[in-house]
Write an enzyme that holds these catalytic residues in place. Structure first.
Site, PDB file in Angstrom:
ATOM      1  N   CYS A   2     -34.428  21.265  -7.886  1.00  0.00           N
ATOM      2  CA  CYS A   2     -33.069  20.968  -7.456  1.00  0.00           C
ATOM      3  C   CYS A   2     -32.216  22.215  -7.645  1.00  0.00           C
ATOM      4  O   CYS A   2     -32.607  23.144  -8.340  1.00  0.00           O
ATOM      5  CB  CYS A   2     -32.476  19.841  -8.294  1.00  0.00           C
ATOM      6  SG  CYS A   2     -33.510  18.382  -8.329  1.00  0.00           S
ATOM      7  N   ARG A  27     -33.891  24.677  -2.358  1.00  0.00           N
ATOM      8  CA  ARG A  27     -34.547  24.141  -3.553  1.00  0.00           C
ATOM      9  C   ARG A  27     -34.704  22.623  -3.498  1.00  0.00           C
ATOM     10  O   ARG A  27     -35.454  22.042  -4.278  1.00  0.00           O
ATOM     11  CB  ARG A  27     -33.729  24.498  -4.801  1.00  0.00           C
ATOM     12  CG  ARG A  27     -33.588  25.973  -5.046  1.00  0.00           C
ATOM     13  CD  ARG A  27     -32.741  26.207  -6.271  1.00  0.00           C
ATOM     14  NE  ARG A  27     -33.416  25.757  -7.463  1.00  0.00           N
ATOM     15  CZ  ARG A  27     -34.199  26.511  -8.220  1.00  0.00           C
ATOM     16  NH1 ARG A  27     -34.394  27.757  -7.897  1.00  0.00           N
ATOM     17  NH2 ARG A  27     -34.769  26.023  -9.289  1.00  0.00           N
ATOM     18  N   TRP A  74     -33.964  17.420  -5.028  1.00  0.00           N
ATOM     19  CA  TRP A  74     -35.317  17.192  -4.511  1.00  0.00           C
ATOM     20  C   TRP A  74     -35.910  16.129  -5.414  1.00  0.00           C
ATOM     21  O   TRP A  74     -36.189  16.384  -6.583  1.00  0.00           O
ATOM     22  CB  TRP A  74     -36.129  18.489  -4.564  1.00  0.00           C
ATOM     23  CG  TRP A  74     -37.462  18.380  -3.917  1.00  0.00           C
ATOM     24  CD1 TRP A  74     -37.730  18.475  -2.581  1.00  0.00           C
ATOM     25  CD2 TRP A  74     -38.716  18.172  -4.563  1.00  0.00           C
ATOM     26  NE1 TRP A  74     -39.077  18.337  -2.370  1.00  0.00           N
ATOM     27  CE2 TRP A  74     -39.717  18.147  -3.559  1.00  0.00           C
ATOM     28  CE3 TRP A  74     -39.114  17.994  -5.887  1.00  0.00           C
ATOM     29  CZ2 TRP A  74     -41.062  17.968  -3.834  1.00  0.00           C
ATOM     30  CZ3 TRP A  74     -40.466  17.809  -6.160  1.00  0.00           C
ATOM     31  CH2 TRP A  74     -41.422  17.802  -5.140  1.00  0.00           C
ATOM     32  N   ASN A  98     -31.795  19.689 -13.273  1.00  0.00           N
ATOM     33  CA  ASN A  98     -32.949  20.134 -12.495  1.00  0.00           C
ATOM     34  C   ASN A  98     -34.173  20.066 -13.400  1.00  0.00           C
ATOM     35  O   ASN A  98     -34.134  20.578 -14.515  1.00  0.00           O
ATOM     36  CB  ASN A  98     -32.717  21.569 -12.011  1.00  0.00           C
ATOM     37  CG  ASN A  98     -33.962  22.178 -11.394  1.00  0.00           C
ATOM     38  OD1 ASN A  98     -34.802  21.458 -10.840  1.00  0.00           O
ATOM     39  ND2 ASN A  98     -34.073  23.494 -11.476  1.00  0.00           N
ATOM     40  N   GLY A  99     -35.260  19.427 -12.904  1.00  0.00           N
ATOM     41  CA  GLY A  99     -36.489  19.355 -13.705  1.00  0.00           C
ATOM     42  C   GLY A  99     -36.902  17.915 -13.938  1.00  0.00           C
ATOM     43  O   GLY A  99     -36.505  17.012 -13.196  1.00  0.00           O
ATOM     44  N   GLU A 500     -54.431  30.245   5.445  1.00  0.00           N
ATOM     45  CA  GLU A 500     -52.978  30.405   5.419  1.00  0.00           C
ATOM     46  C   GLU A 500     -52.363  29.984   6.760  1.00  0.00           C
ATOM     47  O   GLU A 500     -51.322  29.329   6.799  1.00  0.00           O
ATOM     48  CB  GLU A 500     -52.625  31.868   5.074  1.00  0.00           C
ATOM     49  CG  GLU A 500     -51.171  32.268   5.255  1.00  0.00           C
ATOM     50  CD  GLU A 500     -50.177  31.493   4.404  1.00  0.00           C
ATOM     51  OE1 GLU A 500     -50.596  30.680   3.564  1.00  0.00           O
ATOM     52  OE2 GLU A 500     -48.959  31.685   4.617  1.00  0.00           O
ATOM     53  N   LYS A 504     -49.603  26.979   7.234  1.00  0.00           N
ATOM     54  CA  LYS A 504     -48.297  27.175   7.879  1.00  0.00           C
ATOM     55  C   LYS A 504     -48.056  26.093   8.927  1.00  0.00           C
ATOM     56  O   LYS A 504     -46.970  25.537   9.017  1.00  0.00           O
ATOM     57  CB  LYS A 504     -48.223  28.564   8.546  1.00  0.00           C
ATOM     58  CG  LYS A 504     -47.976  29.705   7.604  1.00  0.00           C
ATOM     59  CD  LYS A 504     -46.538  29.724   7.125  1.00  0.00           C
ATOM     60  CE  LYS A 504     -46.354  30.245   5.737  1.00  0.00           C
ATOM     61  NZ  LYS A 504     -47.011  29.615   4.616  1.00  0.00           N
ATOM     62  N   GLU A 507     -47.446  22.626   7.238  1.00  0.00           N
ATOM     63  CA  GLU A 507     -46.167  22.406   6.545  1.00  0.00           C
ATOM     64  C   GLU A 507     -44.984  22.437   7.491  1.00  0.00           C
ATOM     65  O   GLU A 507     -43.969  21.818   7.227  1.00  0.00           O
ATOM     66  CB  GLU A 507     -45.981  23.349   5.350  1.00  0.00           C
ATOM     67  CG  GLU A 507     -45.838  24.799   5.626  1.00  0.00           C
ATOM     68  CD  GLU A 507     -45.685  25.641   4.343  1.00  0.00           C
ATOM     69  OE1 GLU A 507     -45.162  25.143   3.348  1.00  0.00           O
ATOM     70  OE2 GLU A 507     -46.087  26.811   4.380  1.00  0.00           O
ATOM     71  N   HIS A 523     -71.989  23.442   9.851  1.00  0.00           N
ATOM     72  CA  HIS A 523     -72.311  22.531   8.745  1.00  0.00           C
ATOM     73  C   HIS A 523     -71.402  21.296   8.742  1.00  0.00           C
ATOM     74  O   HIS A 523     -71.285  20.615   7.739  1.00  0.00           O
ATOM     75  CB  HIS A 523     -72.220  23.285   7.416  1.00  0.00           C
ATOM     76  CG  HIS A 523     -73.162  24.454   7.359  1.00  0.00           C
ATOM     77  ND1 HIS A 523     -74.522  24.298   7.249  1.00  0.00           N
ATOM     78  CD2 HIS A 523     -72.940  25.783   7.469  1.00  0.00           C
ATOM     79  CE1 HIS A 523     -75.105  25.493   7.272  1.00  0.00           C
ATOM     80  NE2 HIS A 523     -74.158  26.407   7.410  1.00  0.00           N
ATOM     81  N   LYS A 622     -38.925  24.778  -2.142  1.00  0.00           N
ATOM     82  CA  LYS A 622     -39.317  26.179  -2.242  1.00  0.00           C
ATOM     83  C   LYS A 622     -39.923  26.507  -3.597  1.00  0.00           C
ATOM     84  O   LYS A 622     -40.862  27.272  -3.712  1.00  0.00           O
ATOM     85  CB  LYS A 622     -38.079  27.047  -1.989  1.00  0.00           C
ATOM     86  CG  LYS A 622     -38.339  28.540  -1.976  1.00  0.00           C
ATOM     87  CD  LYS A 622     -39.064  28.946  -0.725  1.00  0.00           C
ATOM     88  CE  LYS A 622     -39.340  30.421  -0.642  1.00  0.00           C
ATOM     89  NZ  LYS A 622     -40.368  30.710   0.381  1.00  0.00           N
TER      90      LYS A 622
HETATM   91  C1  AGP Z   1     -45.873  28.362   1.178  1.00  0.00           C
HETATM   92  O1  AGP Z   1     -45.560  28.352   2.530  1.00  0.00           O
HETATM   93  C2  AGP Z   1     -45.685  27.098   0.481  1.00  0.00           C
HETATM   94  N1  AGP Z   1     -44.371  26.598   0.640  1.00  0.00           N
HETATM   95  C3  AGP Z   1     -46.285  26.968  -0.902  1.00  0.00           C
HETATM   96  O2  AGP Z   1     -47.662  26.837  -0.695  1.00  0.00           O
HETATM   97  C4  AGP Z   1     -46.059  28.071  -1.950  1.00  0.00           C
HETATM   98  O3  AGP Z   1     -46.728  29.232  -1.573  1.00  0.00           O
HETATM   99  C5  AGP Z   1     -46.555  27.578  -3.329  1.00  0.00           C
HETATM  100  O4  AGP Z   1     -45.799  26.476  -3.710  1.00  0.00           O
HETATM  101  C6  AGP Z   1     -46.521  28.642  -4.404  1.00  0.00           C
HETATM  102  O5  AGP Z   1     -45.236  29.076  -4.664  1.00  0.00           O
HETATM  103  P1  AGP Z   1     -44.954  30.369  -5.531  1.00  0.00           P
HETATM  104  O6  AGP Z   1     -45.519  31.532  -4.788  1.00  0.00           O
HETATM  105  O7  AGP Z   1     -43.463  30.431  -5.647  1.00  0.00           O
HETATM  106  O8  AGP Z   1     -45.630  30.181  -6.852  1.00  0.00           O
END
Ligand code: AGP
Length: 627
Positions: A2, A27, A74, A98-99, A500, A504, A507, A523, A622
């Protein structure tokens, strides 16, 4: 997770808090709220949904006071709703949190048993109840916070205000960041410097179990026993412009386009441009992050070399995109330095009975520097006295502060929830680390060191040319969005890039996408392929190219539509693909940095064509500061 902002000063709390929350919306963004002093009470306004909904509500509100707190959420406990939005208020006490309070169930039961009534489903509300109970016993707000601090277990950063002491605010934390900025006539407290730098670049980072007592535009810091703590301000060198969109429709697209500059900034401190050699500067093994700027560079470099010479095994631990960067690092480090590397997902690593041999080095990769699982893994190996190195974007974040050595992505603020520029910066740093390890182990000679450094130095301008595929994907996205699913394939160092690329698309576009080592197709995954499946094949010129092309033929024969990505002009790939995208000629060392760009653009444009919120995809945040 948050975002928190608190303001006390001569300006308008409503405006400063809203502007600050806007910069923190990455956040968390399922609900938001403020409590601002008005007369002799704190007026609370909350709204479910994104910040603009709260903003509309606030347009109709006026506040006479000069102090307030705000929050963008969040959800972790209790679904997104106005009822669960912060601030939580009990009698005259208002708090934002937050937390996660891990012992919330026990504390809540105790409070209920003594007559407290709860008005939300959150773990956070109990903090307001606990403080309020202490105030009822005659303690002031600051004393009440000191009293309740030992009762809280888990991760928290909290701001509290009291109607009885309307010019005061108390901030305290364990885990998630909390930063205090002092401008001429105001104090701003926030979860991230982005909410502060418009007002001041001089900030203080609260440590765990420190309590900040803010009064008017001044403040004092205390430890958990209530003893005064002296601390110096830290200068932040991010400009406010760095956190704005600069004309791009989304932060993510801006950040994709910033990548060449970001990679240049990441490698710049570590390269001797006259000799084309690598020098890992200011890793500061064993020094606190505060000492880094003052290091004797020559001495520190020798210290780094000594550290690297000892390394016989490497463990890289991270989550998500950072984990995939670590996988690329494994290929590069093993190839150049011959040191065995294990790469682990942090949430797995921390719970397995890990065996770490003598002379191992532990590397964390984290853009935010706050990821809970990565941090827990770091703390675990620190307890085992394994030397650690953090690769991080946010300087002085928790992971950065706690690691023994420090490398910085220098990517600037990354606002889009999907990580882009931090990823390529990490790849470039891992390349430099691999070269440094290889030098220390004497597995490369000077000429090859210079060759690799030159390649890396060329990568930013090569990246610029790859960015031209933006137009291609903007046009192709209407067709691409209709596929049933996507299979990304690659071999060797390209395999983690396939993973990766798939992440992308998942997400951002919420589409089914998988990354595979192309040798694995027969396989099982070949069964998935028909004309409704789009295959994205990474086939740059390297020593696995021929094998990759065979895998591509096999997939093509099953009816899949192919986008292939290769090096330079390549008629063979053009013939078997619906679309062939040519990258500048480079080697395996730099190809991952180049080939991820079209995959980012693909995901961005498909998601945009589907009408999704590209910067703030659903269900994500994030900075993942909880398990
Ligand atoms: C990346 O596009 C993602 N949102 C997510 O996988 C991110 O890389 C992961 O949460 C790790 O975050 P960090 O690099 O801040 O530790």
């Amino acid at each position: 997770m948050c975002g928190i902002v608190g303001y006390s000063g001569s300006g308008s709390p409503k405006q400063v808090i809203l502007e600050g929350l806007k910069t923190l919306e990455y956040r968390g963004y399922d609900s938001a709220g403020v409590a601002i002093l008005d007369g002799n009470h704190f007026k609370r306004v909350r709204a479910e949904g994104k910040l603009n909904i709260l903003q509309e509500k606030l347009n109709q509100e006026n506040f006479s006071g000069k102090i307030g707190i705000g929050h963008t959420r969040w959800a972790t406990h209790g679904k997104p709703s106005e009822r669960n939005a912060h601030p939580h208020c009990v009698k005259g006490i208002s708090i934002v949190h937050n937390g996660i309070i891990e012992n919330y169930a026990d504390l809540r039961e105790e409070l209920k048993a003594s007559g407290s009534e709860f008005h939300s489903d959150t773990d956070s509300e109990l903090v307001a109840h606990l403080i309020s109970a202490e105030v009822d016993l005659g303690h002031c707000l600051f004393e009440s916070v000191l009293k309740i601090l030992p009762k809280l277990e888990g991760a928290f950063s909290i701001l509290a205000v009291s109607a009885d002491q309307p010019d005061e605010m108390v901030a305290f934390k364990n885990g998630p960041p909390l930063i205090i900025g002092q401008a001429n006539d105001a104090i701003i407290v926030a979860s991230d410097v982005q909410a502060i730098i418009k007002h001041t670049k001089e900030v203080i980072y609260l440590n765990d179990f420190e309590v900040a007592h803010l009064k008017g535009s001044d403040f004092k810091l205390f430890d958990r026993e209530g003893k005064v703590v002296a601390k110096k301000f830290v200068h932040i060198d991010w400009s406010p412009e760095q956190v704005e969109k600069q004309g791009y429709p989304h932060y993510m697209l801006k950040e994709i386009f910033e990548q060449p500059r970001a990679v240049a900034s990441a490698i710049d401190p570590h390269i001797d441009l006259n000799e084309h050699k690598v020098f890992l500067n200011r890793l500061g093994f064993g020094r606190s992050v505060e000492e880094l700027d003052k290091l004797d560079l020559a001495q520190d470099y020798q210290n780094t070399v000594q550290q690297l010479k000892k390394v016989e095994r490497i463990f890289i631990v991270a989550c998500g995109t950072s984990y995939y960067a670590g996988m690329v690092g494994k290929y590069v480090i093993e190839k150049l330095s011959r040191i065995p590397v294990e790469v682990d997902i942090a949430s797995e690593f921390r719970y397995r009975d890990i065996v770490i041999p003598e002379n191992s080095m532990f590397i964390t990769i984290s853009q935010s520097g706050e990821t809970a699982d990565t941090l827990a893994a770091l703390r675990m190996v620190k307890a085992m006295r394994v030397p650690s190195l953090s690769i991080c974007n946010v300087k002085r974040s928790t992971i950065d502060r706690e690691a023994d050595g420090h490398m910085y992505m220098n990517a600037g603020a990354e606002i889009g929830v999907a990580s882009t520029k931090a990823f390529v910066c990490t790849l470039s740093l891992l390349n430099l680390l691999a070269l440094s390890l290889a030098k220390a182990k004497e597995t490369i000679d000077e000429a090859s060191e210079q060759k690799w450094v030159r390649e890396l130095l060329s990568s930013p301008s090569q990246m610029e040319t790859v960015l031209a595929y933006d137009k291609f994907f903007a046009k192709a996205s209407d067709t691409l969005k209709k596929y049933r699913g996507f299979l990304y394939m690659g071999r060797g160092v390209n395999y983690p890039i396939a993973l990766e690329g798939a992440l992308k698309l998942k997400e951002l576009a919420y589409m089914h996408a998988e990354g595979y080592a192309s040798g694995e197709m027969k396989h099982g995954p070949l069964a998935l392929i028909d004309e409704s499946m789009c295959i994205v094949m990474l086939a740059p010129s390297d020593d696995l190219y021929e094998k990759t092309v065979s895998n591509l033929e096999e997939a093509k024969a099953r009816g899949g539509e192919v986008i292939s990505i290769g090096s330079g002009e390549n008629q063979k790939l053009r013939d078997v693909s619906k679309h062939y995208l040519s990258l500048p000629n480079a080697s395996w060392f730099v190809n991952p940095i180049l080939e991820v760009i079209p995959l980012q653009l693909l995901a961005y444009h498909v998601a945009d064509a589907l009408g999704h919120d590209v910067d703030q995809p659903r269900n994500l945040a994030k900075s993942v500061t909880v398990e």
